[in-house]
Design an enzyme around this catalytic site. Structure first.
Site, mmCIF file in Angstrom:
data_model
loop_
_atom_site.group_PDB
_atom_site.id
_atom_site.type_symbol
_atom_site.label_atom_id
_atom_site.label_comp_id
_atom_site.label_asym_id
_atom_site.label_seq_id
_atom_site.Cartn_x
_atom_site.Cartn_y
_atom_site.Cartn_z
ATOM 1 N N GLU A 128 0.837 -1.220 0.000
ATOM 2 C CA GLU A 128 0.000 0.000 0.000
ATOM 3 C C GLU A 128 0.869 1.267 0.000
ATOM 4 O O GLU A 128 0.542 2.284 0.612
ATOM 5 C CB GLU A 128 -1.017 -0.042 1.138
HETATM 6 N N1 CAA Z 1 -6.183 12.145 -4.167
HETATM 7 C C1 CAA Z 1 -6.664 12.667 -5.331
HETATM 8 N N2 CAA Z 1 -5.910 12.801 -6.435
HETATM 9 C C2 CAA Z 1 -4.629 12.392 -6.371
HETATM 10 C C3 CAA Z 1 -4.076 11.832 -5.211
HETATM 11 C C4 CAA Z 1 -4.920 11.719 -4.070
HETATM 12 N N3 CAA Z 1 -4.486 11.201 -2.923
HETATM 13 N N4 CAA Z 1 -2.794 11.525 -5.459
HETATM 14 C C5 CAA Z 1 -2.552 11.860 -6.732
HETATM 15 N N5 CAA Z 1 -3.661 12.398 -7.273
HETATM 16 C C6 CAA Z 1 -3.824 12.947 -8.624
HETATM 17 C C7 CAA Z 1 -2.864 14.103 -8.814
HETATM 18 O O1 CAA Z 1 -3.406 15.316 -8.340
HETATM 19 C C8 CAA Z 1 -2.658 14.111 -10.314
HETATM 20 O O2 CAA Z 1 -3.760 14.745 -10.931
HETATM 21 P P1 CAA Z 1 -3.507 16.044 -11.928
HETATM 22 O O3 CAA Z 1 -2.727 15.486 -13.099
HETATM 23 O O4 CAA Z 1 -4.890 16.494 -12.268
HETATM 24 O O5 CAA Z 1 -2.730 17.031 -11.147
HETATM 25 C C9 CAA Z 1 -2.749 12.641 -10.679
HETATM 26 O O6 CAA Z 1 -3.460 11.996 -9.601
HETATM 27 C C10 CAA Z 1 -1.395 11.999 -10.837
HETATM 28 O O7 CAA Z 1 -0.713 12.183 -9.618
HETATM 29 P P2 CAA Z 1 0.840 12.431 -9.530
HETATM 30 O O8 CAA Z 1 1.284 13.381 -10.588
HETATM 31 O O9 CAA Z 1 1.170 12.785 -8.111
HETATM 32 O O10 CAA Z 1 1.386 10.962 -9.916
HETATM 33 P P3 CAA Z 1 2.794 10.315 -9.779
HETATM 34 O O11 CAA Z 1 3.043 9.520 -10.983
HETATM 35 O O12 CAA Z 1 3.822 11.347 -9.381
HETATM 36 O O13 CAA Z 1 2.600 9.247 -8.563
HETATM 37 C C11 CAA Z 1 2.346 8.470 -6.315
HETATM 38 C C12 CAA Z 1 2.045 9.551 -7.339
HETATM 39 C C13 CAA Z 1 1.898 9.053 -4.986
HETATM 40 C C14 CAA Z 1 3.814 8.132 -6.236
HETATM 41 C C15 CAA Z 1 1.502 7.195 -6.658
HETATM 42 O O14 CAA Z 1 1.945 6.619 -7.863
HETATM 43 C C16 CAA Z 1 1.528 6.155 -5.562
HETATM 44 O O15 CAA Z 1 0.832 6.292 -4.534
HETATM 45 N N6 CAA Z 1 2.287 5.049 -5.730
HETATM 46 C C17 CAA Z 1 2.234 3.927 -4.808
HETATM 47 C C18 CAA Z 1 1.185 2.947 -5.224
HETATM 48 C C19 CAA Z 1 0.776 2.040 -4.106
HETATM 49 O O16 CAA Z 1 0.548 2.462 -2.977
HETATM 50 N N7 CAA Z 1 0.631 0.763 -4.416
HETATM 51 C C20 CAA Z 1 0.161 -0.177 -3.476
HETATM 52 C C21 CAA Z 1 -0.503 -1.294 -4.170
HETATM 53 S S1 CAA Z 1 -2.018 -1.782 -3.492
HETATM 54 C C22 CAA Z 1 -1.633 -2.924 -2.304
HETATM 55 O O17 CAA Z 1 -0.544 -3.039 -1.826
HETATM 56 C C23 CAA Z 1 -2.816 -3.653 -1.861
HETATM 57 C C24 CAA Z 1 -2.646 -4.955 -1.213
HETATM 58 O O18 CAA Z 1 -2.998 -5.973 -1.779
HETATM 59 C C25 CAA Z 1 -2.204 -5.001 0.206
#
Ligand code: CAA
Length: 380
Positions: free
Chosen positions: A363
């Protein structure tokens, strides 16, 4: 400001504590050894309302708040983190995702069964080449009018072989980047949807983790969650709540290990006294307890933010970052306090140490939490 729990919260915590002790504890070492999914126990947790903790009772949920959710997660995780991740994924990634972003038909059809435990859910975002970099989705969902065709691979999916309902994130329009991504509900048994072999893991070995394959899987348009292109935001918002659950899991692993270490140190004698009387051990206990209390406050604050309707992106990331660090560091200390016995399975702490590691990875890794926190600070 009031740091005390309400009577209702204490009752909920004690019910989870009792369940963990009487139901989860007896077979936990065996399930870990055999990588055995706790099927019967999942059913019992469903009967207790632990699979739809925050879901509105009109959809079959328990209607509790996020503070109750973290109390339950902490107690289950003290004993069996494999059972608690099943609870966490079903509650915060699947039920919450559907309740907050699904339409009425989707809630009636799926949420009502997921909240009671009749169905189990999985959340499918990660891919071989899109783990931390979640916007780089390779799985495609091509719009064919009244349906979509899904192709691709999903990795490390919790409940992967056991779920009935899968929330799948896929790229519909690559030119639009994160705004071209959608989330879909895919039912187990859909033609072309195959479940790969179970992963052999370091920790949380009782949980069921698989790679999933989608080969020309036809998904009706009514199974898309939210507006076209809203799938990435859906995933991010849902994961913010998921991180509260995993932070509570890490807190539970740490506090479970601390409780075992404290008990052991009051029983085990060396150099003529119980080892807790040696400063080398007493100071470890003091550090453990202090850090665990700090983690608990951060986890509670994130849950409280969610309950208040505040933005919890930053507080959930902070809680997960800190609680998972505390879990990793202090489960190692719990093993150390147990000495040779800590290295032996029957004392439980080695399992908690192995289970702790994943809380710094899934996550969103700790490094990803720092991205979320720092971006949020800069934006404020
Ligand atoms: N709420 C609303 N919108 C959001 C947001 C949030 N929390 N976070 C990002 N966004 C939006 C941004 O505003 C952006 O929109 P705009 O283009 O309109 O501005 C868009 O989404 C893209 O966001 P970023 O430019 O910030 O994207 P990024 O490529 O830089 O990545 C990141 C952001 C935070 C690194 C994201 O990729 C991330 O969280 N990565 C980790 C993924 C993760 O947690 N994976 C876990 C897998 S699930 C799991 O583990 C489940 C299980 O089985 C246990």
């Amino acid at each position: 400001m009031d740091f005390s729990l309400s009577e209702e919260h204490i009752m909920i915590r004690d019910a989870a504590r009792d369940f963990a002790k009487t139901e989860l504890l007896p077979g936990v070492i065996d399930r870990d050894n055999k990588q055995e999914f706790p099927q019967e126990l999942v059913k019992k947790m469903g009967d207790l309302g632990f699979l739809g903790i925050m879901v509105d009772p009109k959809y079959g949920g328990s209607g509790m708040d996020a503070v109750s959710y973290v109390l339950i997660m902490e107690e289950l995780s003290k004993v069996d983190a494999s059972a608690s991740v099943i609870v966490s994924v079903n509650n915060s990634l699947v039920c919450y995702g559907l309740e907050a972003y699904g339409n009425e038909e989707q809630k009636e059809k799926y949420l009502t069964k997921l909240a009671t435990g009749e169905f189990l859910g999985a959340f499918c975002l990660s891919e071989p080449e899109a783990g931390s970099d979640a916007t780089s989705q390779r799985t495609t969902a091509i719009n064919k009018g009244d349906h979509y065709i899904l192709n691709g691979t999903k990795n490390w999916i919790t409940n992967g072989g056991r779920a009935d309902v899968y929330l799948v994130i896929a790229q519909t329009d690559r030119d639009k980047g994160s705004h071209g991504i959608n989330a879909f509900i895919v039912e187990k048994g859909t033609k072309g949807f195959d479940i790969g072999p179970k992963e052999d893991k370091l920790g949380i070995r009782g949980s069921d983790t698989h790679t999933l394959q989608f080969n020309d899987v036809k998904v009706p348009k009514e199974n898309r969650i939210g507006a076209n292109g809203s799938g990435f935001r859906f995933a991010m918002k849902t994961l913010s709540g998921g991180r509260i659950g995993i932070a509570a899991q890490a807190l539970g692993i740490a506090s479970g290990a601390y409780e075992l270490a404290l008990k052991y140190s009051k029983e085990r004698k060396a150099f003529g006294t119980e080892i807790c009387n040696h400063q080398a051990i007493a100071f470890k206990l003091a550090d453990m307890y202090t850090d665990i209390e700090a983690a608990r406050m951060m986890v509670m604050k994130a849950a409280w933010d969610k309950d208040q309707g505040n933005n919890y992106d930053k507080s959930s990331a902070m809680a997960k970052l800190y609680a998972s660090k505390v879990a990793m560091e202090h489960t190692v200390e719990a093993v150390q306090i147990h000495g040779g016995n800590g290295f032996v399975k029957e004392y439980h702490v080695e399992r908690l140490m192995r289970d702790a590691k994943i809380t710094q990875i899934y996550e969103g890794t700790s490094e990803i939490q720092k991205i979320v926190i720092s971006r949020s600070l800069i934006k404020e």
